[in-house]
Design a protein around this motif. Structure first.
Motif, PDB file in Angstrom:
ATOM      1  N   THR A 132     -30.418  -5.467  16.903  1.00 48.27           N
ATOM      2  CA  THR A 132     -31.117  -4.253  16.476  1.00 48.27           C
ATOM      3  C   THR A 132     -30.787  -3.081  17.403  1.00 48.27           C
ATOM      4  OG1 THR A 132     -32.940  -5.551  15.578  1.00 48.27           O
ATOM      5  CG2 THR A 132     -33.393  -3.228  16.068  1.00 48.27           C
ATOM      6  N   VAL A 133     -30.578  -1.912  16.815  1.00 46.82           N
ATOM      7  CA  VAL A 133     -30.333  -0.686  17.582  1.00 46.82           C
ATOM      8  C   VAL A 133     -31.604   0.156  17.600  1.00 46.82           C
ATOM      9  CG1 VAL A 133     -29.027   1.474  17.695  1.00 46.82           C
ATOM     10  CG2 VAL A 133     -27.873  -0.642  17.025  1.00 46.82           C
ATOM     11  N   ARG A 134     -32.014   0.579  18.790  1.00 49.64           N
ATOM     12  CA  ARG A 134     -33.150   1.482  18.941  1.00 49.64           C
ATOM     13  C   ARG A 134     -32.669   2.749  19.651  1.00 49.64           C
ATOM     14  NH1 ARG A 134     -37.396  -0.896  16.921  1.00 49.64           N
ATOM     15  NH2 ARG A 134     -37.644  -3.162  16.992  1.00 49.64           N
ATOM     16  N   TRP A 135     -33.502   3.808  19.614  1.00 52.62           N
ATOM     17  CA  TRP A 135     -33.025   5.127  20.027  1.00 52.62           C
ATOM     18  C   TRP A 135     -33.931   5.794  21.059  1.00 52.62           C
ATOM     19  CZ3 TRP A 135     -28.348   6.945  18.689  1.00 52.62           C
ATOM     20  CH2 TRP A 135     -27.689   6.284  17.648  1.00 52.62           C
ATOM     21  N   LEU A 136     -33.277   6.379  22.062  1.00 56.35           N
ATOM     22  CA  LEU A 136     -33.927   7.356  22.938  1.00 56.35           C
ATOM     23  C   LEU A 136     -33.783   8.715  22.258  1.00 56.35           C
ATOM     24  CD1 LEU A 136     -32.474   6.208  26.396  1.00 56.35           C
ATOM     25  CD2 LEU A 136     -34.739   5.698  25.449  1.00 56.35           C
ATOM     26  N   ARG A 137     -34.900   9.400  22.046  1.00 59.76           N
ATOM     27  CA  ARG A 137     -34.902  10.627  21.263  1.00 59.76           C
ATOM     28  C   ARG A 137     -34.793  11.866  22.146  1.00 59.76           C
ATOM     29  NH1 ARG A 137     -33.722   8.623  16.323  1.00 59.76           N
ATOM     30  NH2 ARG A 137     -35.084   6.872  15.803  1.00 59.76           N
ATOM     31  N   LEU A 138     -34.343  12.958  21.548  1.00 57.63           N
ATOM     32  CA  LEU A 138     -34.374  14.238  22.249  1.00 57.63           C
ATOM     33  C   LEU A 138     -35.453  15.132  21.640  1.00 57.63           C
ATOM     34  CD1 LEU A 138     -32.978  16.782  20.514  1.00 57.63           C
ATOM     35  CD2 LEU A 138     -30.897  15.531  21.030  1.00 57.63           C
ATOM     36  N   VAL A 139     -35.872  16.130  22.392  1.00 59.22           N
ATOM     37  CA  VAL A 139     -36.840  17.124  21.917  1.00 59.22           C
ATOM     38  C   VAL A 139     -36.029  18.298  21.369  1.00 59.22           C
ATOM     39  CG1 VAL A 139     -38.767  18.618  22.532  1.00 59.22           C
ATOM     40  CG2 VAL A 139     -38.485  16.400  23.687  1.00 59.22           C
ATOM     41  N   PRO A 140     -36.032  18.526  20.058  1.00 58.74           N
ATOM     42  CA  PRO A 140     -35.152  19.548  19.480  1.00 58.74           C
ATOM     43  C   PRO A 140     -35.347  20.938  20.074  1.00 58.74           C
ATOM     44  CG  PRO A 140     -36.068  18.166  17.758  1.00 58.74           C
ATOM     45  CD  PRO A 140     -36.793  17.805  19.020  1.00 58.74           C
ATOM     46  N   GLU A 141     -36.577  21.304  20.407  1.00 55.23           N
ATOM     47  CA  GLU A 141     -36.850  22.657  20.885  1.00 55.23           C
ATOM     48  C   GLU A 141     -36.230  22.931  22.256  1.00 55.23           C
ATOM     49  OE1 GLU A 141     -39.561  21.377  17.857  1.00 55.23           O
ATOM     50  OE2 GLU A 141     -39.147  20.511  19.829  1.00 55.23           O
ATOM     51  N   THR A 142     -36.074  21.900  23.064  1.00 58.82           N
ATOM     52  CA  THR A 142     -35.586  22.086  24.433  1.00 58.82           C
ATOM     53  C   THR A 142     -34.261  21.388  24.713  1.00 58.82           C
ATOM     54  OG1 THR A 142     -36.763  20.144  25.275  1.00 58.82           O
ATOM     55  CG2 THR A 142     -37.959  22.254  25.263  1.00 58.82           C
ATOM     56  N   GLY A 143     -33.913  20.405  23.877  1.00 61.84           N
ATOM     57  CA  GLY A 143     -32.736  19.597  24.169  1.00 61.84           C
ATOM     58  C   GLY A 143     -32.959  18.585  25.266  1.00 61.84           C
ATOM     59  N   GLU A 144     -34.194  18.445  25.725  1.00 65.51           N
ATOM     60  CA  GLU A 144     -34.530  17.461  26.757  1.00 65.51           C
ATOM     61  C   GLU A 144     -34.643  16.066  26.143  1.00 65.51           C
ATOM     62  OE1 GLU A 144     -34.882  18.126  29.943  1.00 65.51           O
ATOM     63  OE2 GLU A 144     -35.703  20.153  30.209  1.00 65.51           O
ATOM     64  N   LEU A 145     -34.492  15.047  26.973  1.00 64.87           N
ATOM     65  CA  LEU A 145     -34.784  13.685  26.549  1.00 64.87           C
ATOM     66  C   LEU A 145     -36.293  13.532  26.393  1.00 64.87           C
ATOM     67  CD1 LEU A 145     -33.492  10.850  26.057  1.00 64.87           C
ATOM     68  CD2 LEU A 145     -34.096  10.331  28.426  1.00 64.87           C
ATOM     69  N   ASP A 146     -36.719  12.949  25.290  1.00 68.64           N
ATOM     70  CA  ASP A 146     -38.137  12.680  25.060  1.00 68.64           C
ATOM     71  C   ASP A 146     -38.510  11.417  25.835  1.00 68.64           C
ATOM     72  OD1 ASP A 146     -40.663  12.104  24.168  1.00 68.64           O
ATOM     73  OD2 ASP A 146     -40.182  12.247  22.039  1.00 68.64           O
ATOM     74  N   LEU A 147     -39.194  11.593  26.962  1.00 66.86           N
ATOM     75  CA  LEU A 147     -39.490  10.464  27.831  1.00 66.86           C
ATOM     76  C   LEU A 147     -40.426   9.452  27.180  1.00 66.86           C
ATOM     77  CD1 LEU A 147     -39.797  12.217  31.316  1.00 66.86           C
ATOM     78  CD2 LEU A 147     -37.850  10.984  30.334  1.00 66.86           C
ATOM     79  N   SER A 148     -41.199   9.890  26.185  1.00 71.24           N
ATOM     80  CA  SER A 148     -42.062   8.929  25.505  1.00 71.24           C
ATOM     81  C   SER A 148     -41.255   7.893  24.738  1.00 71.24           C
ATOM     82  CB  SER A 148     -43.030   9.652  24.561  1.00 71.24           C
ATOM     83  OG  SER A 148     -42.336  10.213  23.455  1.00 71.24           O
ATOM     84  N   SER A 149     -40.012   8.228  24.403  1.00 72.78           N
ATOM     85  CA  SER A 149     -39.186   7.283  23.651  1.00 72.78           C
ATOM     86  C   SER A 149     -38.659   6.144  24.519  1.00 72.78           C
ATOM     87  CB  SER A 149     -38.023   8.008  22.964  1.00 72.78           C
ATOM     88  OG  SER A 149     -37.090   8.518  23.898  1.00 72.78           O
ATOM     89  N   LEU A 150     -38.855   6.233  25.837  1.00 71.10           N
ATOM     90  CA  LEU A 150     -38.453   5.124  26.710  1.00 71.10           C
ATOM     91  C   LEU A 150     -39.211   3.843  26.384  1.00 71.10           C
ATOM     92  CD1 LEU A 150     -37.059   7.415  28.286  1.00 71.10           C
ATOM     93  CD2 LEU A 150     -37.752   6.280  30.393  1.00 71.10           C
ATOM     94  N   ASP A 151     -40.282   3.966  25.601  1.00 72.59           N
ATOM     95  CA  ASP A 151     -41.045   2.778  25.212  1.00 72.59           C
ATOM     96  C   ASP A 151     -40.229   1.820  24.350  1.00 72.59           C
ATOM     97  OD1 ASP A 151     -43.223   3.679  26.614  1.00 72.59           O
ATOM     98  OD2 ASP A 151     -44.274   4.494  24.873  1.00 72.59           O
ATOM     99  N   VAL A 152     -39.114   2.301  23.793  1.00 70.53           N
ATOM    100  CA  VAL A 152     -38.292   1.388  22.985  1.00 70.53           C
ATOM    101  C   VAL A 152     -37.567   0.372  23.851  1.00 70.53           C
ATOM    102  CG1 VAL A 152     -37.964   3.112  21.177  1.00 70.53           C
ATOM    103  CG2 VAL A 152     -36.235   2.887  22.982  1.00 70.53           C
ATOM    104  N   ILE A 153     -37.488   0.621  25.152  1.00 73.31           N
ATOM    105  CA  ILE A 153     -36.865  -0.342  26.068  1.00 73.31           C
ATOM    106  C   ILE A 153     -37.884  -1.442  26.355  1.00 73.31           C
ATOM    107  CG2 ILE A 153     -35.847  -0.683  28.351  1.00 73.31           C
ATOM    108  CD1 ILE A 153     -35.084   2.304  28.310  1.00 73.31           C
ATOM    109  N   GLY A 154     -37.560  -2.668  25.968  1.00 74.63           N
ATOM    110  CA  GLY A 154     -38.518  -3.752  26.109  1.00 74.63           C
ATOM    111  C   GLY A 154     -37.845  -5.070  26.437  1.00 74.63           C
TER     112      GLY A 154
END
Length: 399
Positions: A132-154
């Protein structure tokens, strides 16, 4: 002491063309010393590696010099440096090798900030392995990495692949933070430092990366790729290889005869960068110091460009907004096609490309059509005159 851009530019014969190069994220111009090293190696005594003749010893020395130079550049060790035809080819090779250890139910985590060369090889390897492939997301307004998406690492995560700097937006995500989360669950971390290495002297240890790739042609060298890892990790990996070829690390990952002339050119590019250090020290320390000076120079020019873009008002949108980023700017135009701007500027010998830049996932995450903007990328040889021509050309086009 300020970075001496005039002296730096003097080392590049191609800059006499009069072109103002803002296409640097796609590949930089090459200094004379790199071309000379390639020619000297290719036309000198040169054979398959060995110790019996000068030609054999020359080949051995070139390989050793390349491994030492790339190790200094990325903070690794020579025994962990692997040559490849490109960063893309290396990632495909290592994705196939690592996927041999995956099983259905495992997961790999990829990042929306990445060039497709650090996406598609892993997606395709995952499909073949039933992973399965999961994704670290970016915040479109800033281009920053969305740190909340780190929850996909398990606990099922086997590998996290991410960029050290987006080749489209310039965003530098917190690689060390991501790596720490990955290592907490026993996953490997594969970092694409192709764009990042053109603007810094990365440190594989500080990043927390297990494997890092870069491309010398992005930092004034020839067209090839390099990977750095801990030799102990490489010892655990079993790539497909020919029976007679060596099983010694790192050579077990290098297919066929190495292009000795390109290795010599890559070494010359690293030495060229180190020669701009303001301090006398070992090569790694000189590379770090030179990179800091060059980054300051690029930041000053980037600030000028950003101010000039702001003066153009709502006729364009600057999407590069991350707090930590390289001097690379991605813009979209309100009422004009980016290819028209590219063509208009090119007629004035100002090269600002429009294209996909292989950043498919980033475009999708931004909600933008692929091929919808211009990328302005600075390098150490850009100067104020280049910036003046860029801003004047854009203003003229948008008037």
């Amino acid at each position: 002491m300020a970075f001496d851009v005039a002296s730096f530019r003097a080392g590049f014969p191609s800059l006499t063309s009069g072109i103002a190069h803002f296409d640097n994220p796609g590949g930089t111009q090459t200094p004379a010393v790199v071309g000379e090293a390639i020619a000297r190696t290719l036309t000198g005594p040169l054979s398959q590696r060995g110790a019996a003749t000068l030609s054999q010893r020359n080949a051995e020395e070139v390989v050793a010099g390349f491994r030492s130079a790339i190790a200094d550049l990325l903070g690794g060790v020579p025994g962990g440096v692997v040559h490849g035809r490109s960063a893309t080819a290396l990632t495909y090779d290592f994705s196939r090798t690592l996927a041999k250890t995956w099983s259905p139910g495992d997961e790999v985590v990829l990042c929306e900030l990445d060039h497709d060369s650090n996406v598609r090889p892993w997606v395709q390897a995952a499909e073949r392995a039933g992973v399965t492939v999961r994704w670290l997301r970016l915040v479109p307004e800033t281009g920053e990495l969305d740190l909340s998406s780190l929850d996909v690492i398990g606990p099922r995560t086997r590998l996290v692949a991410l960029t050290a700097a987006s080749n489209l937006l310039g965003t530098r995500p917190p690689v060390a933070t991501v790596a720490a989360r990955a290592h907490d669950v026993g996953a490997l971390v594969y970092v694409d430092a192709v764009h990042h290495t053109a603007h810094a002297a990365p440190d594989i240890t500080a990043m927390g990366a297990d494997l890092v790739v870069c491309s010398p042609y992005k930092f004034f060298g020839p067209h090839c790729g390099a990977l750095v890892a801990d030799p102990a990790l490489l010892e655990t990996l079993r790539p497909d290889k020919l029976v007679p070829s060596t099983d010694v690390v790192p050579e077990r990952f290098e297919l066929g005869t190495l292009p000795y002339e390109l290795l010599a050119g890559a070494t010359a590019a690293v030495d060229f960068l180190a020669s701009w250090s303001p301090v006398e020290a070992n090569r790694r320390e000189r590379l770090v110091a030179a990179a800091a000076d060059i980054a300051d120079h690029e930041l000053r020019l980037r600030t000028r460009i950003e101010a000039g873009l702001a003066d153009l008002g709502d006729r364009l949108t600057l999407h590069s907004q991350a707090a930590e980023r390289t001097s690379t700017l991605f813009v979209t135009l309100r009422d004009r096609l980016p290819v028209e701007a590219y063509e208009h500027l090119a007629k004035q010998d100002v090269l600002v490309p429009a294209g996909t830049f292989y950043a498919y996932e980033t475009f999708r995450a931004l909600g933008l059509p692929v091929d919808s903007g211009l990328r302005i990328g600075l390098a150490a040889y850009n100067d104020d005159a280049d910036v003046d021509r860029l801003l004047e050309g854009l203003a003229d086009f948008l008037t």
